[in-house]
Design a protein around this motif. Structure first.
Motif, PDB file in Angstrom:
ATOM      1  N   ARG A 293       0.824  -1.203   0.000  1.00 26.53           N
ATOM      2  CA  ARG A 293       0.000   0.000   0.000  1.00 26.53           C
ATOM      3  C   ARG A 293       0.862   1.257   0.000  1.00 26.53           C
ATOM      4  NH1 ARG A 293      -4.884   2.511  -1.214  1.00 26.53           N
ATOM      5  NH2 ARG A 293      -5.322   4.122   0.346  1.00 26.53           N
ATOM      6  N   ASP A 296       2.424   1.697  -3.367  1.00 26.24           N
ATOM      7  CA  ASP A 296       1.403   2.147  -4.311  1.00 26.24           C
ATOM      8  C   ASP A 296       1.147   3.643  -4.167  1.00 26.24           C
ATOM      9  OD1 ASP A 296      -1.181   1.638  -6.065  1.00 26.24           O
ATOM     10  OD2 ASP A 296      -1.861   2.712  -4.278  1.00 26.24           O
ATOM     11  N   ARG A 297       1.018   4.118  -2.932  1.00 22.66           N
ATOM     12  CA  ARG A 297       0.776   5.542  -2.706  1.00 22.66           C
ATOM     13  C   ARG A 297       1.974   6.383  -3.160  1.00 22.66           C
ATOM     14  NH1 ARG A 297      -4.187   6.709  -2.619  1.00 22.66           N
ATOM     15  NH2 ARG A 297      -3.752   5.254  -4.329  1.00 22.66           N
ATOM     16  N   PRO A 359       3.941   9.394   1.807  1.00 21.21           N
ATOM     17  CA  PRO A 359       2.579   8.954   2.150  1.00 21.21           C
ATOM     18  C   PRO A 359       2.579   7.631   2.908  1.00 21.21           C
ATOM     19  CG  PRO A 359       3.076   8.375  -0.108  1.00 21.21           C
ATOM     20  CD  PRO A 359       4.277   9.141   0.405  1.00 21.21           C
ATOM     21  N   ASN A 363      -3.501   7.351   3.366  1.00 25.35           N
ATOM     22  CA  ASN A 363      -3.673   8.472   2.445  1.00 25.35           C
ATOM     23  C   ASN A 363      -4.507   8.043   1.248  1.00 25.35           C
ATOM     24  OD1 ASN A 363      -0.462   9.333   3.453  1.00 25.35           O
ATOM     25  ND2 ASN A 363      -2.161  10.754   3.652  1.00 25.35           N
ATOM     26  N   ASP A 364      -5.614   8.742   1.022  1.00 25.56           N
ATOM     27  CA  ASP A 364      -6.521   8.345  -0.055  1.00 25.56           C
ATOM     28  C   ASP A 364      -6.335   9.220  -1.292  1.00 25.56           C
ATOM     29  OD1 ASP A 364      -7.732  10.747   0.620  1.00 25.56           O
ATOM     30  OD2 ASP A 364      -9.521   9.817   1.502  1.00 25.56           O
ATOM     31  N   ASP A 365      -7.151   8.972  -2.308  1.00 20.60           N
ATOM     32  CA  ASP A 365      -7.019   9.705  -3.563  1.00 20.60           C
ATOM     33  C   ASP A 365      -7.342  11.181  -3.391  1.00 20.60           C
ATOM     34  OD1 ASP A 365      -6.260   7.373  -4.796  1.00 20.60           O
ATOM     35  OD2 ASP A 365      -8.217   6.969  -5.705  1.00 20.60           O
ATOM     36  N   LEU A 368      -4.234  12.897  -2.366  1.00 21.81           N
ATOM     37  CA  LEU A 368      -3.296  13.055  -3.480  1.00 21.81           C
ATOM     38  C   LEU A 368      -3.776  14.121  -4.453  1.00 21.81           C
ATOM     39  CD1 LEU A 368      -2.170   9.377  -4.167  1.00 21.81           C
ATOM     40  CD2 LEU A 368      -1.360  11.023  -2.469  1.00 21.81           C
TER      41      LEU A 368
END
Length: 385
Positions: A293, A296-297, A359, A363-365, A368
């Motif tokens: 995760r 990915d972030r 991040p 932390n979500d979209d 970002l």
């Protein structure tokens, strides 16, 4: 179907109510469960003094078990320290040096992984700094700096300013094939990356818990591989370092056969209990899932930063990256940008002339997207459209 990361965000990270927090390579906010543990200890100590110390001790040992499980170590190889710096110092000062020995260190290391080795000059130990090239540290350059008197290679798992990931498996082979011990500053690696010291047999490792491990400041771990416990001179020895009890009628100076010999005195009880709760969260999710995760972030941050016209610094190779994203832009002062972002509710850092974004799992979209907008805005001239 509900996103489990969104559920975790709502349940465990109250920081998201006020901030887009992207500075986990500096100091992380505590998860709710860790804050609860620290507050519970405070009320317990206020109301009962030492009465419930045995319960605190059980939580301390549970935290030791969690730390050992996280890195695949034996619990006997884990000591608690109050900082990565303390862990580095215990290894540097306790190592069995001979006059004329040397230590090899990448030049871009955090100062705490340079100064303790430099402090050995009066013992006849020199430091060989190896500069990076092309946004990375090359193992062949480290190897070239070694000679027959090299005793230690000291590296970070992930470099704090560039975010470059050192290949610890390769460095273990390099060091152990030459009779060199490998010390790892793991504070920027544990969390974004997984590490099993049974498969990657580093000799020493230190990491405070207040960054990617989501723990309080002042509570960290030192890993000393079992075959080094008797060879590394213990420092800071006290009542907890020995086998016997402090209340014994006679002195009995027999050091514990474990890394606990480096735990000389009283513990940072609230910090270690909070760290234990944070480690419990990571283990509950699964270190591999946490790593995936975060990576990915971080990849999403690299992509959006480039799209916003910023240069992503460092090697782009998949095996070279971790959770830290270092970016720069001509004409933009990173310290001023970090300050402006904070006024807008976005927390990042400036490090060595670059903006550093780090991040974490929650932390979500939307976070970002707000970062992207801030990066785009920072490139516009003052007073411009």
């Amino acid at each position: 179907m509900a996103d489990p990361w969104d559920d975790l965000r709502d349940r465990e990270f109250p920081v998201t109510r006020g901030w887009v927090y992207l500075d986990h390579a500096a100091v992380s906010p505590l998860p709710r469960r860790s804050g609860d543990v620290v507050r519970a200890w405070l009320e317990d100590q206020q109301g009962h003094g030492v009465v419930r110390w045995p319960e605190w001790g059980k939580k301390l040992e549970a935290a030791r078990d969690a730390a050992a499980r996280l890195i695949g170590a034996d619990r006997a190889e884990i000591a608690f320290v109050n900082s990565t710096t303390q862990g580095i110092g215990l290894v540097a000062e306790g190592f069995p040096w001979r006059d004329g020995d040397n230590v090899v260190v990448p030049a871009e290391e955090y100062p705490s992984n340079v100064y303790p080795w430099m402090n050995l000059a009066d013992r006849g130990v020199s430091v060989r700094l190896v500069p990076g090239r092309d946004g990375r540290i090359w193992p062949e350059d480290l190897a070239a700096a070694m000679d027959a008197r090299t005793r230690v290679l000291a590296v970070s798992h992930v470099e704090f300013a560039s975010g470059f990931r050192n290949d610890l498996d390769l460095l273990c082979e390099l060091c152990h094939g030459r009779g060199v011990a490998l010390f790892v500053d793991a504070i920027q690696g544990l969390g974004p990356l997984t590490l099993d010291v049974r498969k990657t047999p580093v000799d020493f490792l230190a990491a405070d818990g207040h960054k990617w491990l989501l723990g309080p400041e002042g509570a960290g771990i030192l890993h000393v591989r079992r075959d080094w416990i008797e060879r590394l001179r213990p420092l800071g020895v006290g009542w907890h370092s020995v086998i016997g009890t402090f209340d014994a009628p006679e002195l009995d100076f027999r050091l514990k056969p474990t890394a606990e010999r480096w735990e000389g005195g009283s513990f940072n009880m609230p910090g270690i209990q909070g760290l234990g709760a944070s480690l419990g969260l990571i283990l509950e999710i699964g270190p591999e899932a946490v790593s995936a995760r975060i990576l990915d972030r971080a990849a999403a941050v690299r992509e959006l930063a480039a799209g916003a016209g910023w240069r992503v610094v460092g090697s782009p190779r998949p095996g070279d990256v971790a959770g830290i994203v270092a970016i720069e832009q001509d004409g933009v002062d990173p310290a001023a940008a970090a300050s402006a972002f904070r006024e807008a509710g976005i927390v990042v850092s400036a490090r060595r002339g670059r903006l550093r974004v780090s991040p974490h799992i929650y932390n979500d979209d939307d976070d970002l997207d707000r970062l992207r907008a801030a990066l785009e805005m920072s490139r516009r001239p003052r007073g411009g459209a």
